[in-house]
Design an enzyme around this catalytic site. Structure first.
Site: not given
Ligand SMILES: [Zn+2]
Length: 205
Positions: A8, A46, A48, A52, A81, A106, A151
């Site tokens: 990330d 990441d 989203h 989310h 985010h 993810k 993470c």
């Molecule tokens: Zn996230």
């Protein structure tokens, strides 16, 4: 075969971003230097959708960093985010991606978060990373990136559970909260994750 996992390194997790990890940008030059010392390099992102369920904004009356039950899983609520396609979701330009062979996205399911690069937080769905690494003959997974107590930690725990020799590179990761990170390191160590410094890998060809 060993694999470097870069977790990330996205603008929203860097200073100035929506969910900034303090001094998160400082590890990028080290991550770039490390890559040439590994057989395989994988980055995570990441990623989203706008609605989310990990976003506090999705739950009326809730604020970022409050927790709530989400489908039977305790969820920390975050500021919005890493929204798909936004600048905040982009990998930092200063991260060298020329040796990155796969980018694992993810957190794409609106109903469940995914800290780990291997599974969502309820272990319902795999991202395919475990199979990818095994298909490439990887037996040792070395984890770096952001954020250390989220993470990075869950990726390391899942890597161990999948039977990989797992190393956390302490100087190539940064947490949001140092105290939580200490507890996370203890948990990882107990699960068999080895904590090492980058120098151990930079010295190898
Ligand atoms: Zn996230």
């Amino acid at each position: 075969m060993n694999a470097l996992i870069i977790t990330d390194i996205q603008y929203d997790f860097l200073p100035g971003g929506a969910l900034a990890v303090p001094r998160g940008d400082e590890i990028i030059p080290l991550l770039n230097r490390l890559q040439g010392h590994f057989d395989l390099v994988v980055a995570t992102q990441d990623w989203h959708p706008q609605n989310h369920s990990s976003f506090a904004s999705h739950h009326p009356g809730k604020k970022p960093l409050e927790t709530m039950d989400l489908n039977g899983c305790e969820q920390v609520l975050w500021p919005d985010h890493c929204i798909q396609g936004s600048r905040g979701a982009q990998l930092a330009e200063s991260l060298d991606v020329r040796r990155v062979q796969a980018v694992i996205r993810k957190g794409t399911d609106p109903d469940i978060d995914s800290y780990s690069a291997f599974y969502d937080n309820l272990h319902r769905r795999t991202t395919g990373l475990g199979g990818f690494l095994k298909d490439h003959g990887v037996d040792c997974v070395v984890i770096t990136g952001l954020a250390g107590e989220y993470c990075v930690r869950y990726t390391a725990m899942d890597a161990r559970q999948l039977g990989f020799e797992t190393v956390l590179l302490a100087d190539a990761a940064r947490p949001i909260c140092q105290r939580d990170y200490q507890a996370a390191i203890e948990q990882m160590t107990q699960a068999g994750v080895r904590v090492a410094m980058s120098s151990a890998f930079l010295e190898t060809v």
